[in-house]
Design a protein around this motif. Structure first.
Motif, PDB file in Angstrom:
ATOM      1  N   PHE A 206     -30.959 -10.997  64.369  1.00 45.15           N
ATOM      2  CA  PHE A 206     -30.235 -11.418  65.571  1.00 45.15           C
ATOM      3  C   PHE A 206     -30.772 -10.701  66.810  1.00 45.15           C
ATOM      4  O   PHE A 206     -30.024 -10.132  67.598  1.00 45.15           O
ATOM      5  N   THR A 207     -32.081 -10.718  66.957  1.00 45.10           N
ATOM      6  CA  THR A 207     -32.874 -10.175  68.071  1.00 45.10           C
ATOM      7  C   THR A 207     -32.920  -8.646  68.080  1.00 45.10           C
ATOM      8  O   THR A 207     -33.647  -8.069  68.897  1.00 45.10           O
ATOM      9  N   GLU A 208     -32.193  -7.978  67.199  1.00 46.43           N
ATOM     10  CA  GLU A 208     -32.227  -6.521  67.147  1.00 46.43           C
ATOM     11  C   GLU A 208     -33.228  -6.069  66.080  1.00 46.43           C
ATOM     12  O   GLU A 208     -33.254  -6.612  64.975  1.00 46.43           O
ATOM     13  N   LEU A 209     -34.042  -5.067  66.415  1.00 42.68           N
ATOM     14  CA  LEU A 209     -34.975  -4.513  65.440  1.00 42.68           C
ATOM     15  C   LEU A 209     -34.250  -3.449  64.626  1.00 42.68           C
ATOM     16  O   LEU A 209     -33.805  -2.428  65.168  1.00 42.68           O
ATOM     17  N   ARG A 210     -34.121  -3.719  63.335  1.00 43.07           N
ATOM     18  CA  ARG A 210     -33.402  -2.810  62.454  1.00 43.07           C
ATOM     19  C   ARG A 210     -34.378  -2.148  61.478  1.00 43.07           C
ATOM     20  O   ARG A 210     -35.251  -2.806  60.925  1.00 43.07           O
ATOM     21  N   LYS A 211     -34.202  -0.865  61.271  1.00 40.79           N
ATOM     22  CA  LYS A 211     -35.105  -0.102  60.415  1.00 40.79           C
ATOM     23  C   LYS A 211     -34.998  -0.587  58.970  1.00 40.79           C
ATOM     24  O   LYS A 211     -33.927  -0.902  58.470  1.00 40.79           O
ATOM     25  N   ALA A 212     -36.157  -0.642  58.320  1.00 46.00           N
ATOM     26  CA  ALA A 212     -36.213  -1.042  56.918  1.00 46.00           C
ATOM     27  C   ALA A 212     -37.291  -0.235  56.228  1.00 46.00           C
ATOM     28  O   ALA A 212     -38.241   0.240  56.860  1.00 46.00           O
ATOM     29  N   ARG A 213     -37.147  -0.073  54.929  1.00 47.92           N
ATOM     30  CA  ARG A 213     -38.188   0.610  54.155  1.00 47.92           C
ATOM     31  C   ARG A 213     -38.259  -0.003  52.768  1.00 47.92           C
ATOM     32  O   ARG A 213     -37.261  -0.498  52.230  1.00 47.92           O
ATOM     33  N   ILE A 214     -39.456   0.033  52.193  1.00 46.61           N
ATOM     34  CA  ILE A 214     -39.661  -0.500  50.848  1.00 46.61           C
ATOM     35  C   ILE A 214     -39.030   0.443  49.832  1.00 46.61           C
ATOM     36  O   ILE A 214     -39.179   1.667  49.919  1.00 46.61           O
ATOM     37  N   ILE A 215     -38.324  -0.140  48.886  1.00 47.25           N
ATOM     38  CA  ILE A 215     -37.746   0.613  47.777  1.00 47.25           C
ATOM     39  C   ILE A 215     -38.302   0.050  46.474  1.00 47.25           C
ATOM     40  O   ILE A 215     -38.795  -1.085  46.447  1.00 47.25           O
ATOM     41  N   PRO A 216     -38.243   0.792  45.399  1.00 48.89           N
ATOM     42  CA  PRO A 216     -38.757   0.263  44.139  1.00 48.89           C
ATOM     43  C   PRO A 216     -37.990  -0.986  43.716  1.00 48.89           C
ATOM     44  O   PRO A 216     -36.793  -1.118  43.978  1.00 48.89           O
ATOM     45  N   ASP A 217     -38.675  -1.895  43.050  1.00 50.93           N
ATOM     46  CA  ASP A 217     -37.990  -3.050  42.485  1.00 50.93           C
ATOM     47  C   ASP A 217     -36.914  -2.595  41.516  1.00 50.93           C
ATOM     48  O   ASP A 217     -37.039  -1.538  40.870  1.00 50.93           O
ATOM     49  N   SER A 218     -35.874  -3.391  41.414  1.00 45.19           N
ATOM     50  CA  SER A 218     -34.780  -3.142  40.472  1.00 45.19           C
ATOM     51  C   SER A 218     -34.130  -1.784  40.740  1.00 45.19           C
ATOM     52  O   SER A 218     -34.163  -0.871  39.917  1.00 45.19           O
ATOM     53  N   LEU A 219     -33.515  -1.692  41.908  1.00 48.91           N
ATOM     54  CA  LEU A 219     -32.843  -0.449  42.285  1.00 48.91           C
ATOM     55  C   LEU A 219     -31.724  -0.115  41.299  1.00 48.91           C
ATOM     56  O   LEU A 219     -31.439   1.045  41.043  1.00 48.91           O
ATOM     57  N   TRP A 220     -31.092  -1.134  40.761  1.00 53.45           N
ATOM     58  CA  TRP A 220     -30.039  -0.936  39.773  1.00 53.45           C
ATOM     59  C   TRP A 220     -30.633  -1.035  38.359  1.00 53.45           C
ATOM     60  O   TRP A 220     -31.281  -2.011  38.022  1.00 53.45           O
ATOM     61  N   ASP A 221     -30.417  -0.009  37.564  1.00 51.93           N
ATOM     62  CA  ASP A 221     -30.856  -0.004  36.165  1.00 51.93           C
ATOM     63  C   ASP A 221     -32.326  -0.406  36.026  1.00 51.93           C
ATOM     64  O   ASP A 221     -32.661  -1.398  35.370  1.00 51.93           O
TER      65      ASP A 221
ATOM     66  N   ALA B 190     -31.782  -0.575  30.736  1.00 42.92           N
ATOM     67  CA  ALA B 190     -31.025   0.003  29.617  1.00 42.92           C
ATOM     68  C   ALA B 190     -29.690  -0.707  29.430  1.00 42.92           C
ATOM     69  O   ALA B 190     -29.240  -0.917  28.294  1.00 42.92           O
ATOM     70  N   ARG B 191     -29.059  -1.107  30.524  1.00 44.74           N
ATOM     71  CA  ARG B 191     -27.745  -1.746  30.419  1.00 44.74           C
ATOM     72  C   ARG B 191     -27.882  -3.154  29.829  1.00 44.74           C
ATOM     73  O   ARG B 191     -27.048  -3.589  29.024  1.00 44.74           O
ATOM     74  N   ILE B 192     -28.939  -3.865  30.249  1.00 47.39           N
ATOM     75  CA  ILE B 192     -29.145  -5.218  29.741  1.00 47.39           C
ATOM     76  C   ILE B 192     -29.404  -5.205  28.246  1.00 47.39           C
ATOM     77  O   ILE B 192     -28.910  -6.056  27.501  1.00 47.39           O
ATOM     78  N   LYS B 193     -30.167  -4.189  27.789  1.00 47.57           N
ATOM     79  CA  LYS B 193     -30.579  -4.131  26.388  1.00 47.57           C
ATOM     80  C   LYS B 193     -29.566  -3.424  25.488  1.00 47.57           C
ATOM     81  O   LYS B 193     -29.773  -3.334  24.275  1.00 47.57           O
ATOM     82  N   ALA B 194     -28.474  -2.927  26.073  1.00 49.71           N
ATOM     83  CA  ALA B 194     -27.519  -2.110  25.300  1.00 49.71           C
ATOM     84  C   ALA B 194     -27.024  -2.842  24.060  1.00 49.71           C
ATOM     85  O   ALA B 194     -26.778  -4.044  24.096  1.00 49.71           O
TER      86      ALA B 194
END
Length: 803
Positions: free
Chosen positions: A780-795, A799-803
Motif C-alpha cells: 500500500f505504497t509503504e516500503l516495509r522491511k522484509a528478510r528471507i527466512i528458511p523454508d518451513s518455519l514451522w516444524d 517431525a509432527r507430520i510423521k509422528a
C-alpha cells in the motif's frame, strides 16, 4: 476460398483480428479469418474505445499496456491510419477502501512499468480544470494511456495481417463447426468448407451460439450499454491539451473529451439488462444500434453533471446504445476450450478495444509456443464449468455490470449466482457460522463466525482476524476439521495407468500400493502446468487430486497427454466424493474413536471403512503441516462421518477451520500454491521444487527442457520472507526492492499465527536468496522491511507430520 488452413478464426471484431495479426507476427501465415459481415460490424464499431492502464490484475495490466504501446505505432507498421489519443486518465477514489485499492494498484504499476501516481484532490484541477472534487479522497493518475478509434485500430491490424500473408473472408457466414475423426476441425460456411488444425471462436455477440455447435459453453451475456456525446463546447475548443479520461465511482461512469464535446458512459448500478431478452442477435444484424433508453440512465447522467458541470452546458449530439459482451467475472475468455484439442475461445471482452491487441498477442504465443509469457489462467475459458448455465451467466453478468466501478475488497464476491455446487455438509456448516466463498461454482467455508455478523471486507485485517487466529491455533495445538470437498478428483485406471502417469509426471510414480506422491505436469518448455497428488490404490488404479479451479483444466492435461496405444481410462469423480481434513496433534486420538484399522505412515493411503461408512479413501496427508488425514468419503456418508468426528473431537477441543486458516498454516510450512507460486511462467527449479522433479527418470514430458533450464541457471528463485507488516499482510503482486532497486515480486502472503509473523512468498534474483537477506516490500505504497527466512518455519524437520 481455401479448403484447408492451419487456423480458422470465426469473427472479425477486434478480438479476432487482433489474434490474426499476432499469429501472423509469430510466423503462422496459413491462417484465415471469416466474418459474416464487415470487419468491426458487431460490437467493435460502436465502442467508446477507452484504453486504461489502471487495473488490479498484473496480467491484465500487461494486456492493456501492450495495446497502448502498439496502437500508436500501427500506422507506421501497417500504413493504415489510426486515431490514437494519449490523454492519460484519472481514476477517482471516494472511500478509504478505494484509496487502499489505489495504493495496491500503484504497486502493480511499478511491476508493470507504466507511469502513474496517486494525487490529492487539490492536485486534480492541475490535470482536469473542469472537474468538481467533492467527496474525492484521492485519484490515480496515468499518463500514457488514452482512447482510440475502434474501427481504425481493427482495420490497421487487419491490413497488417494481410501484408504478412493472412486471409480474411468477409460477407461469409459460418454455419457450423464439427470435430473430425482425424482430430482436425471442419468449419462450414456459406461459401464452402475449411478444415483446420485450430479453430478459434471470436464470434462476439454470437460466441455462445457458435460454442453450442460443438457442445462447448461460452458464458457471455450481451449487455445493453449506452453513452452520450454532447455538442462541442467553446471551453474545450480553447483548451490546448486533451482532458484525461475520468473514471468516477460517484456517477459510476467514464467521462472524457470527444471532438471538443463531452462523452459520458455510465455503468448504471441498477436497471441494467441484457439485449434481446437474452437471445442472440439476428444473423443479419450488422452495424446496428438499439433504441436508446436515455430516461433509464438519467440518474447517473445527473451525477455526471455534478462531477463535471461542463457536461450540462450544452446539448446532446449523439446517443450510442449497443450490445457489449460481458462474462460473469468481467474478464474475457481466451484459451483452449475443454474437450478435444484445437478448439480455442477468444471472446467475451467487455472492454475489448483496450484488450484486443494484448489479448491477441498472448493467445498467439500460447497457440504457437505452447505457453504465453504471462500467466493466462485468469483468462482461461475453463475457469467456468457446466454449472455456468445461461441463467447464471445472465444474472451474474448483470451484477458485474452494475458493479463495474465498485471497489471489491479481497475475498468479496457477488451475492448472486451462488449455491450452485454444495458439499453434503453445506447446511450443517452454515449452522456453525461458516462464511462461504465461491470457487469453481462450489461454496467453500473461508472461516467460521461465531457472532453471525458476517465478514466486513477490507484490504486491511478485518473482523475475521480473531476467529481465524483461533482456528489456526486449534490446528497447531489441538485438532481441527475442515470440509475440502472442492478438490478436483480423478480415477486413472488400466493396465497402462502406471506407465502413462510416470511418463507425464515430473516426479517418480510410486511402485508400492498405498503410496502417495506430490507431482507436477510440465509443458514441453519445462514450465509448470499442473500440481497433482497421486495415490496408488492398486497397480492399475491411481487416485489423482488437484485444485478445485483446475477440474476441467487438469482433465484436459491428463486426457491430451494419453497416447492412443495406452490402455487407460480417466474418469472425473469430483462429484462422487466429499473430503474432510482432520489435522492437529490430537488428530490420531480423534480418528481412533471412529476408525480401528491401520492408520498408516505419512504419505500412504487406503480404501477402508470409517464410522460404519464403506468406500472411504483414507489418505495420510494434509496441506497444513500437521499430523493428519484426508477422508475422501462417498457423499452419502459425509454427514455420518462428520457427526462422528465432531463427537469424538469434543474432548480434545476440536474446532472447525476454513481456507483463511489453511492459508496461514500452509504459509508457515512454505507450501506452494498452484496459480500463485506455481504457474506457467515458472520452472521447477525457480519454484525451489527440485525435490519433486526426477531428472534420473527415463523420460517425462518437459524433461529435456528442464535439464536445459537447470544448466542455464534460474532467472529468479522463490523464497519465504517475513515482512514487517502492521495492519495488513501481503496479497501477492507487491513489488520487492533491494538497495532501492525493483528486483522481485511477491506471490502470496498471510499472517502465521503460530509463529507470530507476517509471511510472504517472493521471487527474487538467485544471487539474493541467502537466509537473512533483507529487502523492502511495497505494501500500500509503504516500503516495509522484509528478510528471507528458511523454508518451513514451522516444524522444519516434519517431525509432527510423521509422528
Amino acid at each position: 476460398m481455401k479448403s484447408h488452413a492451419r487456423v480458422v478464426i470465426v469473427g472479425g471484431g477486434i478480438m479476432g483480428v487482433g489474434l490474426l495479426y499476432h499469429l501472423a507476427l509469430e510466423g503462422w501465415t496459413d491462417i484465415v479469418l471469416i466474418e459474416k459481415g464487415e470487419l468491426t460490424s458487431g460490437s467493435t464499431w460502436h465502442a467508446a474505445g477507452q484504453c486504461p492502464h489502471f487495473n488490479g490484475s498484473l496480467n491484465m495490466t500487461k494486456v492493456h499496456m501492450y495495446g497502448t504501446e502498439l496502437y500508436p505505432k500501427l500506422e507506421k507498421l501497417t500504413g493504415q491510419a489510426v486515431s490514437w489519443h494519449q490523454c492519460g486518465g484519472l481514476r477517482l477514489a471516494t472511500t478509504d477502501e478505494e484509496v487502499n485499492w489505489l495504493k495496491y494498484v500503484y504497486g502493480v504499476s511499478r511491476l508493470a512499468g507504466y507511469e502513474g501516481e496517486i494525487i490529492s484532490p487539490n492536485e486534480i484541477k492541475t490535470y482536469h480544470p473542469f472537474l468538481e472534487t467533492f467527496g474525492i479522497k484521492a485519484a490515480f493518475r496515468t499518463v500514457n494511456d488514452g482512447h482510440v478509434a475502434p474501427a481504425d485500430v481493427t482495420n490497421a491490424m487487419a491490413a497488417g495481417a494481410r501484408q504478412l500473408g493472412a486471409a480474411i473472408y468477409r460477407r461469409c457466414r459460418v454455419t457450423d463447426i464439427k470435430h473430425l475423426p482425424s482430430g482436425q476441425w471442419r468449419v462450414f460456411t456459406e461459401q464452402g468448407n475449411i478444415d483446420c488444425e485450430h479453430v478459434v471462436n471470436s464470434a462476439g455477440s454470437y460466441c455462445d451460439v457458435v460454442a453450442g455447435w460443438t457442445g462447448h459453453i461460452a458464458p457471455i451475456t450481451n449487455m445493453l450499454h449506452q453513452y452520450v456525446i454532447t455538442e462541442p463546447l467553446q471551453e474545450l475548443i480553447d483548451l490546448k491539451l486533451e482532458l484525461p479520461v475520468v473514471r468516477d465511482p460517484y456517477s459510476h461512469a467514464y467521462l472524457r473529451e470527444e471532438t471538443n464535446g463531452i462523452l459520458v458512459g455510465p455503468y448504471e448500478t441498477a436497471t441494467a439488462h441484457t439485449c434481446w431478452d437474452g437471445a442472440p442477435p439476428r444473423w443479419d444484424y450488422e452495424s446496428e444500434l438499439e433504441p436508446n433508453e436515455l430516461d433509464r440512465i438519467m440518474p447517473w447522467l445527473e451525477k455526471a453533471t455534478e462531477r463535471l458541470p461542463l457536461f450540462g452546458n450544452t446539448g446532446i449530439k449523439s446517443i450510442i446504445s449497443g450490445a457489449i459482451t460481458h462474462t460473469p467475472d468481467g474478464v474475457y475468455l481466451s484459451g483452449p476450450a475443454h474437450g478435444p484439442r484445437g478448439y480455442w475461445m477468444h471472446c467475451g471482452a467487455s472492454i475489448g478495444i483496450c484488450q484486443g491487441g494484448g489479448a491477441g498477442k498472448y493467445l498467439a504465443q500460447w497457440m504457437v509456443h505452447g505457453q504465453a509469457e504471462i500467466n493466462m489462467r485468469e483468462f482461461d475459458p475453463r475457469r467456468f464449468g457446466p454449472w455456468a448455465t445461461k441463467d447464471y451467466t445472465a444474472e451474474v453478468s448483470v451484477a458485474d455490470y452494475h458493479h463495474m466501478y465498485y471497489c471489491y475488497k479481497p475475498a468479496e464476491q457477488h451475492a448472486v449466482g451462488r449455491n450452485l455446487r454444495k458439499s453434503a455438509l453445506h447446511n450443517t456448516l452454515a449452522k456453525y457460522g461458516a462464511q462461504f466463498s465461491q470457487i469453481f461454482g462450489w461454496e467453500r467455508a473461508r472461516w467460521y463466525d461465531p457472532s453471525g455478523k458476517g465478514e466486513t471486507f477490507s484490504f486491511r485485517r478485518n473482523n475475521a482476524w480473531g476467529s481465524v487466529r483461533a482456528e489456526a491455533l486449534a490446528v497447531r495445538e489441538r485438532v481441527g476439521l475442515m470440509d475440502l470437498s472442492t478438490f478436483a478428483k480423478f480415477d486413472v485406471k488400466g493396465k497402462d495407468a502406471f506407465a502413462f502417469l510416470n511418463r507425464i509426471c515430473a516426479n517418480k510414480l510410486p511402485e508400492k500400493d498405498g503410496s502417495i506422491i506430490l507431482t507436477h505436469l510440465l509443458n514441453d518448455n519445462g514450465f509448470i502446468e499442473s500440481e497433482l497428488t497421486i495415490t496408488r490404490l492398486a497397480a492399475d488404479h491411481f487416485y489423482v487430486l488437484s485444485a478445485a479451479a483446475a477440474q476441467l483444466y487438469d482433465m484436459d492435461q491428463l486426457s491430451w497427454r494419453k497416447k492412443e496405444s495406452e490402455t487407460v481410462t480417466i474418469t472425473d469423480i469430483t462429484d462422487d466424493y466429499g473430503v474432510l481434513v482432520l489435522a492437529g496433534p490430537k488428530s490420531r486420538d480423534v480418528l481412533s474413536v471412529v476408525y480401528s484399522g491401520e492408520q498408516g505412515r505419512w504419505l500412504t493411503g487406503r480404501m477402508t471403512e470409517v464410522a460404519g461408512v464403506q468406500g472411504v479413501r483414507l489418505l495420510r496427508v494434509t496441506y497444513v503441516g500437521e499430523l493428519g488425514w484426508e477422508l475422501h468419503v462417498p457423499h452419502a456418508g459425509m454427514q455420518k462421518i462428520f457427526d462422528a468426528l465432531m463427537k469424538a473431537g469434543e474432548p480434545h477441543g476440536l474446532k472447525l477451520f476454513g481456507t483463511y486458516a489453511m492459508n496461514s498454516l500452509r504459509m508457515e510450512k512454505s507450501y506452494r500454491g498452484w496459480g500463485s507460486e506455481l504457474t506457467n511462467e515458472i520452472d521447477m527449479f525457480e519454484a525451489s521444487m527440485e525435490r519433486f522433479i526426477r531428472l534420473d527418470k527415463e523420460d517425462f514430458t518437459g524433461k529435456v527442457a528442464s535439464q536445459s533450464r537447470k544448466q542455464k541457471g534460474q532467472r529468479m528463485k522463490l523464497v519465504t520472507m517475513e515482512v514487517a507488516n502492521t495492519d495488513s499482510d501481503c496479497m501477492g503482486n507487491e513489488p520487492v526492492y533491494h538497495d532501492g532497486k525493483l528486483i522481485g515480486i511477491t506471490t502470496s502472503g498471510a499472517f502465521g499465527h503460530a509463529v507470530n509473523k507476517s509471511l510472504a512468498f517472493a521471487y527474487v534474483p538467485p544471487d539474493l536468496t541467502a537466509n537473512g537477506m533483507e529487502f523492502d516490500v511495497m505494501v500500500f505504497t509503504e516500503l516495509r522491511k522484509a528478510r528471507i527466512i528458511p523454508d518451513s518455519l514451522w516444524d522444519p524437520d516434519n517431525a509432527r507430520i510423521k509422528a
